[in-house]
Design a protein around this motif. Structure first.
Motif, mmCIF file in Angstrom:
data_model
loop_
_atom_site.group_PDB
_atom_site.id
_atom_site.type_symbol
_atom_site.label_atom_id
_atom_site.label_comp_id
_atom_site.label_asym_id
_atom_site.label_seq_id
_atom_site.Cartn_x
_atom_site.Cartn_y
_atom_site.Cartn_z
ATOM 1 N N GLU A 720 0.738 -1.065 -0.008
ATOM 2 C CA GLU A 720 0.050 -0.076 -0.135
ATOM 3 C C GLU A 720 0.872 1.318 0.116
ATOM 4 O O GLU A 720 0.710 2.399 -0.808
ATOM 5 C CB GLU A 720 -0.891 -0.021 1.212
ATOM 6 N N ARG A 721 1.872 1.115 0.712
ATOM 7 C CA ARG A 721 2.878 2.422 0.795
ATOM 8 C C ARG A 721 3.529 2.532 -0.508
ATOM 9 O O ARG A 721 3.702 3.800 -1.077
ATOM 10 C CB ARG A 721 3.886 2.116 1.746
ATOM 11 N N PHE A 722 3.808 1.405 -1.380
ATOM 12 C CA PHE A 722 4.383 1.353 -2.473
ATOM 13 C C PHE A 722 3.557 2.361 -3.697
ATOM 14 O O PHE A 722 3.928 3.063 -4.511
ATOM 15 C CB PHE A 722 4.821 0.210 -2.983
ATOM 16 N N GLU A 723 2.331 1.779 -3.497
ATOM 17 C CA GLU A 723 1.246 2.475 -4.592
ATOM 18 C C GLU A 723 1.068 3.898 -4.062
ATOM 19 O O GLU A 723 0.966 4.616 -4.992
ATOM 20 C CB GLU A 723 0.038 1.660 -4.208
ATOM 21 N N GLN A 724 1.477 4.335 -2.917
ATOM 22 C CA GLN A 724 1.073 5.503 -2.519
ATOM 23 C C GLN A 724 2.391 6.496 -3.097
ATOM 24 O O GLN A 724 2.123 7.578 -3.576
ATOM 25 C CB GLN A 724 1.103 5.784 -1.067
ATOM 26 N N VAL A 725 3.525 5.848 -2.952
ATOM 27 C CA VAL A 725 4.709 6.332 -3.361
ATOM 28 C C VAL A 725 4.618 6.576 -5.269
ATOM 29 O O VAL A 725 4.933 7.751 -5.629
ATOM 30 C CB VAL A 725 5.791 5.603 -3.218
ATOM 31 N N LYS A 726 4.246 5.465 -5.657
ATOM 32 C CA LYS A 726 4.064 5.568 -7.137
ATOM 33 C C LYS A 726 3.112 6.820 -7.654
ATOM 34 O O LYS A 726 3.167 7.398 -8.656
ATOM 35 C CB LYS A 726 3.534 4.316 -7.909
ATOM 36 N N ALA A 727 2.008 6.827 -6.827
ATOM 37 C CA ALA A 727 0.939 7.918 -7.245
ATOM 38 C C ALA A 727 1.740 9.238 -6.833
ATOM 39 O O ALA A 727 1.495 10.196 -7.718
ATOM 40 C CB ALA A 727 -0.439 7.764 -6.265
ATOM 41 N N LEU A 728 2.763 9.427 -6.029
ATOM 42 C CA LEU A 728 3.343 10.837 -5.908
ATOM 43 C C LEU A 728 4.241 10.784 -7.056
ATOM 44 O O LEU A 728 4.428 11.985 -7.254
ATOM 45 C CB LEU A 728 3.983 10.878 -4.555
ATOM 46 N N PHE A 729 5.048 9.945 -7.332
ATOM 47 C CA PHE A 729 5.663 10.060 -8.640
ATOM 48 C C PHE A 729 5.193 10.379 -9.819
ATOM 49 O O PHE A 729 5.561 11.183 -10.697
ATOM 50 C CB PHE A 729 6.642 8.721 -8.867
ATOM 51 N N ASP A 730 3.975 10.110 -10.121
ATOM 52 C CA ASP A 730 3.101 10.299 -11.224
ATOM 53 C C ASP A 730 2.871 11.765 -11.264
ATOM 54 O O ASP A 730 2.640 12.400 -12.215
ATOM 55 C CB ASP A 730 1.864 9.480 -11.291
ATOM 56 N N LYS A 731 2.576 12.484 -9.932
ATOM 57 C CA LYS A 731 2.294 13.697 -9.819
ATOM 58 C C LYS A 731 3.534 14.481 -10.290
ATOM 59 O O LYS A 731 3.196 15.735 -11.032
ATOM 60 C CB LYS A 731 2.123 14.284 -8.460
ATOM 61 N N ALA A 732 4.603 14.147 -10.526
ATOM 62 C CA ALA A 732 6.067 14.689 -10.751
ATOM 63 C C ALA A 732 5.961 14.696 -12.505
ATOM 64 O O ALA A 732 6.997 15.512 -12.975
ATOM 65 C CB ALA A 732 6.878 14.241 -10.351
ATOM 66 N N ARG A 733 5.199 13.962 -12.911
ATOM 67 C CA ARG A 733 5.142 13.737 -14.618
ATOM 68 C C ARG A 733 5.000 15.165 -15.295
ATOM 69 O O ARG A 733 4.186 15.703 -14.771
ATOM 70 C CB ARG A 733 4.379 12.525 -15.165
ATOM 71 N N PRO A 734 5.912 15.411 -16.273
ATOM 72 C CA PRO A 734 5.685 16.489 -17.058
ATOM 73 C C PRO A 734 4.222 16.869 -17.722
ATOM 74 O O PRO A 734 3.524 15.541 -18.026
ATOM 75 C CB PRO A 734 6.620 16.820 -18.277
ATOM 76 N N LYS A 735 3.496 17.796 -17.963
ATOM 77 C CA LYS A 735 2.244 18.007 -18.444
ATOM 78 C C LYS A 735 2.285 17.723 -19.925
ATOM 79 O O LYS A 735 3.135 17.996 -20.591
ATOM 80 C CB LYS A 735 1.539 19.263 -18.247
ATOM 81 N N ALA A 736 1.162 17.579 -20.550
ATOM 82 C CA ALA A 736 1.274 17.297 -21.948
ATOM 83 C C ALA A 736 1.654 18.184 -22.701
ATOM 84 O O ALA A 736 0.937 19.563 -22.425
ATOM 85 C CB ALA A 736 -0.160 16.448 -22.438
ATOM 86 N N VAL A 737 1.997 18.262 -23.926
ATOM 87 C CA VAL A 737 2.643 19.361 -24.711
ATOM 88 C C VAL A 737 2.139 19.035 -26.122
ATOM 89 O O VAL A 737 2.034 17.888 -26.308
ATOM 90 C CB VAL A 737 4.205 19.797 -24.595
ATOM 91 N N SER A 738 2.018 20.181 -26.974
ATOM 92 C CA SER A 738 1.999 19.785 -28.326
ATOM 93 C C SER A 738 3.043 19.026 -29.004
ATOM 94 O O SER A 738 4.218 18.861 -28.563
ATOM 95 C CB SER A 738 1.911 21.139 -29.130
ATOM 96 N N ALA A 739 2.774 18.415 -30.130
ATOM 97 C CA ALA A 739 3.832 17.492 -30.804
ATOM 98 C C ALA A 739 5.123 17.954 -31.105
ATOM 99 O O ALA A 739 6.076 17.900 -30.726
ATOM 100 C CB ALA A 739 3.359 16.862 -31.979
#
Length: 794
Positions: A720-739
């Motif tokens: 459960e803690r690992f899933e929480q960490v992965k969710a926090l890592f996903d928050k750091a992903r860059p936002k979508a940009v144009s091609a």
């Protein structure tokens, strides 16, 4: 068969038939066979005693006697130091079939100087030195000579050991890892004193069978802790030193050890040799070479030890101060400390080996606040000497400690108990590389107290002994010591040492005694015509039963003696009137407040916490990964060596240029940040990963999965803690940009990567590209759909 054709067979058959008729039950033949066997064993036994005496005399005539089983060379002689001592640093030369890697952590064994000579730590091929050599470590040994240097003190010895360790570090400039130091018994507390004064020269410390808390003990056990009280304090030590003209004969210490187990000393050990004289001779003589190698201590040394440690118990409460004003505070030790003790040890039982932790700290939180890692291992059966010799009962512990010292060196601060399990007994055996697995379980003081069994009322009793000891010692020095020192001469002291009963026991049974002249001739004849009796001989069985009865009787007498001594001690020193007479009745802090309760220490902790709060959001991906590892594994009840293999890989993949000391600092810092403010530490993970690409973040998650997979499936809570960490890592992903923008961003990123490769310098807040490349080639084995879905959404 035609008996007439073979007169010999006919004669033998006739004699057997006649014997059967006269002795139908075989009693007479069994008695004759046993009688012959017992006579032969007696002759062989006394010849072994003669060999023991000769061995003793030859050993004591050596200039530098020791019982090391390895070739050595002297690197430093303590007699050449500014404050001369009789200690020396030896390099252990590996056997021809052993390869040593100079890049590995140096391994230093320090032997106890408590009556016996040096060498027990390298006594056998599977001893502490033998285990380290097989693992490829460069090994060193700190031993000593039979007689101290004039004016030598305990502080001089501690300073000499520090100088030796500095020299070992100089010999290995290619490694940044500090030496692992093993201190056996008396050498254990000596090494801890040195590490408290000079913590920068020590790597991990293993103290085996070392008593650091002399007042601790379980009622009904540890009878040696009552000795000081029953003799009226340390004045008897001063008397013995004065009889020795300023030298204390170590044979008196050996005699104290032997009195602990009279059944073994006076019967069992000798009978075992007598009963198995055909096979036990070599082993017996090897052990006796060390047990009988008595050394001499300086009078000032032994008085310091008895006053400050045995009776005063000042080491574990930070009351010792050096002659130049430095306080010896064990909280200053920065290295991980591994305490190896055994419930079968009657010289250093677990309470005395572990009680210093409770004396020094208020709780496990206090240990963590001091950034210390303390690990203890309790064996169930091995005796005091078995801990050092690393025999069959404790070999696996020393092997695992040696193999996992790098893991221990980077463990987060705290109190842990380690257990060793056999790989074949586990369901995940395929994940374990060696025969055994070392596991670490966090402990609290309530669990520690189950082994220490601390009793405040006993502290007041022992504090009363310490006060009475000071009074009696003062009276002795005032009235008796001047007269004794005036009449005692060096020659008289030497004569008294020679006449010690233990020493005489060796000398009288040697070739110097004319009565032993026939023994070697008789023993040689017996060996040529030896006829041992069968094991099922009824008289041999009766002999064994009689031996068991003697052992049981001596054990009963020992138990009666020890229980009576304990009862007298408790009654005498528990008297309120006696405690009031020495000023201790009603005193709640009879030997000192814990150092952790001092105001300056609390201010230091507060300052350290403020520093860490400012670092919560500082750092980069490596801090984020390490913080995540500690958070997920910190939720599990235990960890083991397999996690370290992935942590070590983490260091190699993410920060290949990071030294072990820097890696250790990172682990500890992230541990403290999580301990200080877990919610804020987790919330800062996206900040630490800011600017990282999706590929890099996927690589970090994959790396985390490999770390956690090293010790099998995660528990439900850890998952459960690992899933929480992965969710926090996903928050750091860059936002979508144009091609077009994405293409331009990718080209810019590739250009920066090529530039970094050209300069061979990685950005301070980003992982090297080797990590992302490795991570990109290794697909995640956990929740792949989740990450793909996220990317599609983006």
């Amino acid at each position: 068969m035609n008996f007439l054709a073979n007169p010999l067979l006919a004669s033998t058959s006739s004699s057997d038939t006649l014997a059967s008729m006269m002795d139908p039950f075989g009693f007479g033949r069994a008695a004759m066979n046993y009688w012959r066997d017992s006579v032969e064993r007696n002759i062989l036994y006394w010849d072994v005693m003669r060999e023991r005496g000769n061995q003793y005399l030859a050993h004591m005539e050596q200039t530098k006697p020791n019982v090391l089983g390895f070739e050595t060379e002297v690197l430093m002689d303590g007699r050449t130091l500014p404050n001369p001592t009789n200690y020396e640093l030896l390099r252990v030369l590996p056997p021809s079939n052993v390869q040593v890697d100079p890049q590995k952590r140096p391994f230093v064994v320090v032997d106890p100087r408590a009556g016996h000579g040096p060498g027990i730590g390298g006594f056998k091929p599977d001893s502490e030195l033998g285990v380290a050599l097989k693992a490829g470590h460069p090994c060193y040994f700190i031993g000593f000579l039979p007689f101290p240097e004039p004016g030598q003190t305990v502080e001089d010895v501690v300073e000499a050991e520090v100088a030796f360790l500095r020299h070992v570090i100089e010999l290995h400039p290619e490694t940044t890892e500090k030496p692992m130091v093993v201190g056996n018994c008396q050498a254990g507390w000596q090494i801890m004193m040195a590490a408290a004064l000079e913590p920068d020269v020590f790597g991990p410390i293993l103290i085996a069978g070392a008593p650091l808390s002399y007042w601790a003990g379980e009622h009904g056990k540890a009878p040696m802790r009552y000795t000081g009280g029953m003799t009226g304090g340390s004045w008897i030590t001063a008397l013995t030193s004065d009889i020795g003209n300023g030298l204390f004969d170590g044979a008196w210490l050996v005699q104290n050890f032997e009195r602990l187990n009279p059944a073994n000393t006076y019967w069992k050990k000798q009978y075992h040799l007598y009963a198995n004289v055909d096979t036990e001779t070599k082993r017996y003589l090897e052990f006796e070479r060390w047990w009988g190698g008595h050394v001499v201590l300086g009078g000032d040394e032994i008085q310091y030890i008895v006053d400050n440690l045995f009776v005063g118990n000042r080491l574990s409460t930070a009351q010792l101060v050096t002659r130049d004003g430095r306080r010896i505070d064990l909280r200053n030790v920065r290295s991980p400390v591994v305490v190896f003790c055994s419930r079968g040890d009657d010289i250093t039982p677990p309470p005395q080996a572990l009680g210093w932790i409770r004396d020094l700290y208020e709780g496990e939180e206090d240990i963590i606040a001091n950034e210390q890692t303390i690990i203890y291992c309790l064996h169930d059966t091995t005796g005091h000497l078995g801990i050092f010799v690393s025999g069959s009962v404790s070999r696996k512990e020393h092997s695992e400690f040696t193999a996992n010292m790098d893991y221990i060196d980077v463990m987060p601060p705290g109190l842990y108990e380690t257990t060793i399990s056999h790989a074949s007994e586990r369901t995940d055996a395929e994940l374990i590389e060696r025969d055994y697995l070392l596991e670490f379980t966090p402990r609290n003081f309530a669990e520690l107290d189950q082994d220490v069994m601390h009793k405040p009322e006993d502290d007041r009793r022992f504090a009363t002994v310490a006060r009475i000891s000071e009074i009696n010692l003062g009276l002795y020095r005032l009235y008796l010591q001047p007269w004794l020192q005036a009449v005692m001469t060096p020659e008289a002291a030497r004569w008294i040492r020679r006449m010690h009963p233990i020493r005489l026991g060796y000398k009288l049974l040697s070739d110097r005694n004319p009565l032993t002249v026939p023994l070697p001739v008789m023993a040689e004849y017996v060996r040529r015509h030896r006829q041992p009796v069968e094991q099922d001989n009824m008289f041999k069985a009766l002999e064994s039963m009689a031996s068991d009865q003697i052992v049981a009787s001596l054990d009963a007498w020992r138990d009666l003696r020890d229980s009576s001594t304990e009862r007298m001690f408790m009654d005498i020193y528990g008297q309120p009137l006696l405690q009031a007479a020495v000023g201790l009745y009603g005193d709640a802090h009879v030997h000192r407040r814990r150092p952790g309760a001092e105001p300056e220490h609390r201010r230091f902790i507060e300052h350290r916490q403020n520093e860490l709060r400012h670092k919560i959001a500082q750092g980069g991906p490596h801090e984020a990964v390490m913080r995540s590892v500690i958070y997920v594994l910190g939720g599990a009840p235990a960890t083991d060596e397999r996690n370290f293999k992935r942590l070590r890989a983490s260091r190699a993949e993410l920060e290949p240029s990071t030294s072990l000391s820097e890696f250790k600092r990172l682990v500890r810092e992230q541990f403290f940040i999580l301990k200080l403010d877990r919610e804020q530490a987790l919330a800062s993970l996206p900040t630490l990963l800011k600017g990282q690409s999706n590929e890099r973040i996927d690589g970090y998650i994959t790396h985390l999965e490999h770390v956690f997979a090293a010790s099998g499936e995660l528990s439900e809570h850890a998952a459960e803690r690992f899933e929480q960490v992965k969710a926090l890592f996903d928050k750091a992903r860059p936002k979508a940009v144009s091609a077009p923008a994405a293409k331009a961003s990718g080209e810019a990123e590739n250009a920066s990567v090529e530039s970094a490769k050209t300069k061979e310098v990685a950005p301070a807040n980003a992982a090297p590209d080797t990590a992302s490349d490795t991570a990109a080639k290794k697909p995640s084995r956990r929740a792949p759909n989740q990450r793909k879905g996220t990317q599609r959404k983006q």
